[in-house]
Design an enzyme around this catalytic site. Structure first.
Site, PDB file in Angstrom:
ATOM      1  N   TYR A 150       0.860  -1.191   0.000  1.00  0.00           N
ATOM      2  CA  TYR A 150       0.000   0.000   0.000  1.00  0.00           C
ATOM      3  C   TYR A 150       0.888   1.229   0.000  1.00  0.00           C
ATOM      4  O   TYR A 150       1.821   1.345   0.795  1.00  0.00           O
ATOM      5  CB  TYR A 150      -0.898  -0.006   1.242  1.00  0.00           C
ATOM      6  CG  TYR A 150      -1.840   1.175   1.310  1.00  0.00           C
ATOM      7  CD1 TYR A 150      -2.934   1.276   0.461  1.00  0.00           C
ATOM      8  CD2 TYR A 150      -1.625   2.208   2.231  1.00  0.00           C
ATOM      9  CE1 TYR A 150      -3.807   2.363   0.519  1.00  0.00           C
ATOM     10  CE2 TYR A 150      -2.492   3.294   2.297  1.00  0.00           C
ATOM     11  CZ  TYR A 150      -3.574   3.362   1.448  1.00  0.00           C
ATOM     12  OH  TYR A 150      -4.427   4.439   1.517  1.00  0.00           O
ATOM     13  N   ASP A 245       9.150   2.782  -0.464  1.00  0.00           N
ATOM     14  CA  ASP A 245       8.147   3.494   0.295  1.00  0.00           C
ATOM     15  C   ASP A 245       8.454   3.268   1.774  1.00  0.00           C
ATOM     16  O   ASP A 245       8.151   2.217   2.337  1.00  0.00           O
ATOM     17  CB  ASP A 245       6.744   2.975  -0.053  1.00  0.00           C
ATOM     18  CG  ASP A 245       5.661   3.699   0.732  1.00  0.00           C
ATOM     19  OD1 ASP A 245       5.988   4.315   1.763  1.00  0.00           O
ATOM     20  OD2 ASP A 245       4.493   3.639   0.323  1.00  0.00           O
ATOM     21  N   LYS A 273       4.665  10.093   8.084  1.00  0.00           N
ATOM     22  CA  LYS A 273       4.491   9.728   9.489  1.00  0.00           C
ATOM     23  C   LYS A 273       5.475  10.436  10.426  1.00  0.00           C
ATOM     24  O   LYS A 273       5.241  11.569  10.813  1.00  0.00           O
ATOM     25  CB  LYS A 273       4.620   8.212   9.662  1.00  0.00           C
ATOM     26  CG  LYS A 273       3.774   7.421   8.642  1.00  0.00           C
ATOM     27  CD  LYS A 273       2.542   6.823   9.206  1.00  0.00           C
ATOM     28  CE  LYS A 273       1.880   5.889   8.216  1.00  0.00           C
ATOM     29  NZ  LYS A 273       0.483   5.659   8.423  1.00  0.00           N
TER      30      LYS A 273
HETATM   31  N1  HOZ Z   1      -3.218   4.032   6.043  1.00  0.00           N
HETATM   32  C1  HOZ Z   1      -3.226   3.828   7.454  1.00  0.00           C
HETATM   33  C2  HOZ Z   1      -2.832   2.451   7.806  1.00  0.00           C
HETATM   34  N2  HOZ Z   1      -1.654   1.948   7.246  1.00  0.00           N
HETATM   35  C3  HOZ Z   1      -4.560   4.083   8.076  1.00  0.00           C
HETATM   36  C4  HOZ Z   1      -4.825   5.516   8.292  1.00  0.00           C
HETATM   37  C5  HOZ Z   1      -5.989   5.846   9.208  1.00  0.00           C
HETATM   38  O1  HOZ Z   1      -7.052   5.247   9.098  1.00  0.00           O
HETATM   39  O2  HOZ Z   1      -5.847   6.739  10.029  1.00  0.00           O
END
Ligand code: HOZ
Length: 431
Positions: A150, A245, A273
């Protein structure tokens, strides 16, 4: 930490009912909706150190840590002070600030492969921009990504995606332009042959291979020995760029990310992040000759009013300064090992077969009989068993990811006593 009667959730439940009328599914990002585990999401009121409190006042040890960025725990006093000082000076200018130079310097010093960097506002923007950059640099259209990988929700990357897309059993999103998806070729993580076959059958057409060097969005899956090195060799041989990534792994598995930990140098890298210290930030960067393609130096356009936002930069600078202190990653490794080993023992004692995959302070408990080395094994995990465990742990006061396909994170604020309390809670939940 355990509670004999179920925790009250009246306020969370009321807030959720109101939210559902206002926002799709009552949330602003699907993974947090608890559809992966069933039930209603908790509404969080506050956090401090390793703990969060929900709207009903229930306390939890938090292993989501905002899906990774809160490596120092919630509301770290020095990060909070840096944010307050920055916002006092003005929250956004849409013009360059010194704080951008400071964060950029910290990033390029930590990641030697990133000779130049561009800040954006999310990991999704970083992933999307990296694809455009790879296409601009190589003049090729196709990309290779991995099943269960992802990289945010840009059209070309929402093919066989992990994270929320996998949790909800919707590997491809509605609304993705078919012609974009056609240029996205799918390989299997930890399977170099699958990558080589695609590069061979699409000669001179692949702009880049994009990979999470430690998969984190199908749950934690470490790279097999030689996998990242193999990707480096194959991409170089075929004139494609290698994009790491590191939105999750950057400054998480090591200060210099997975590329430092495994000693493999990509051409371009996505970050997010942690470099925002909990504020909305992403970044991409790489070799100077590649980054010189980015506007205004080069022809690849990418922009954003909030890019390099001073409040986010201040949080990121302070977070990285604190992470640079000696011993931080050794402590995170020790804490990660303590929690993973403790959980393994608790499950073994209860005779519940699980695999706990861990790299440093990120880990996933897979309810799985065998090794978990890629998406085919991940998808064979028992989702109902994870959901049961998740809800038991919530009742015990530990907040785990509300999905079997996400990572748990330990912060520097989690003490041994906190970790042991969670292990004891797991043992109790399993008994
Ligand atoms: N993309 C996030 C997990 N890998 C989730 C983001 C969220 O729901 O805050």
């Amino acid at each position: 930490m355990s509670s004999s009667s179920p925790r009250k959730r009246n306020k969370s439940s009321q807030l959720y009912a109101a939210a559902r009328k206002l926002m799709p599914g009552g949330v602003n990002s699907p993974a947090r909706s608890w559809r992966g585990v069933g039930g209603e999401p908790l509404f969080i009121a506050s956090g401090k150190g390793p703990r969060i409190w929900d709207a009903d006042g229930n306390e939890y040890l938090d292993y989501v840590c905002s899906w990774g960025p809160l490596i120092l725990g919630h509301a770290h006093p020095e990060v909070v002070a840096a944010v307050k000082a920055a916002v006092d000076m003005g929250s956004s200018f849409g013009a360059p600030t010194e704080l951008e130079n400071r964060l950029a310097q910290l990033v390029v010093d930590a990641f030697p492969s990133m000779e130049m960097v561009r800040f954006v506002s999310s990991g999704t923007e970083a992933g999307m921009s990296v694809l455009r950059l790879a296409r601009a640099y190589t003049g090729r259209d196709k990309i290779i990504k991995f099943d269960g990988g992802y990289h945010g929700h840009a059209d070309a990357l929402l093919v066989a995606a992990g994270s929320g897309a996998a949790t909800h059993g919707v590997p491809d999103s509605a609304g993705v332009n078919r012609s974009f998806a056609r240029d996205t070729l799918m390989a299997q993580y930890n399977d170099l042959d699958s990558v080589e076959a695609l590069l061979d059958s699409n000669p001179g057409q692949v702009a880049c291979v994009i990979v999470e060097p430690v998969a984190g969005n199908m749950g934690v899956v470490p790279p097999a020995r030689g996998f990242l090195e193999g990707l480096r060799d194959l991409t170089s041989k075929h004139g494609a760029l290698l994009a790491f990534d590191e939105v999750i792994t950057g400054f998480r598995v090591a200060y210099g990310g997975a590329q430092h930990l495994y000693g493999v140098r990509p051409d371009i890298t996505c970050l997010g992040k942690i470099i925002g210290g909990g504020m909305p930030v992403g970044a991409y960067g790489g070799r100077r000759d590649i980054m010189e393609k980015v506007s205004p130096l080069g022809p690849m356009y990418q922009a954003g009013t909030l890019s390099g936002n001073p409040v986010a930069m201040a949080a990121g600078v302070k977070t990285l300064e604190l992470l640079k202190k000696p011993g931080v990653y050794e402590d995170l490794e020790r804490s990660g090992a303590r929690l993973a080993d403790g959980l393994r023992k608790a499950f073994a004692k209860a005779e519940v077969p699980v695999r706990v995959n861990r790299v440093g302070s990120m880990m996933t408990v897979f309810f799985n009989l065998g090794e978990v080395t890629g998406w085919p094994a991940v998808s064979r995990s028992d989702k109902q068993a994870y959901a049961r465990f998740f809800h038991q742990m919530i009742e015990e006061g530990s907040y785990l990811p509300p999905s079997p396909f996400e990572a748990m994170f330990v912060s520097t604020a989690h003490t041994d006593a906190d970790l042991d309390a969670t292990i004891t809670a797991a043992a109790r939940a399993l008994s």
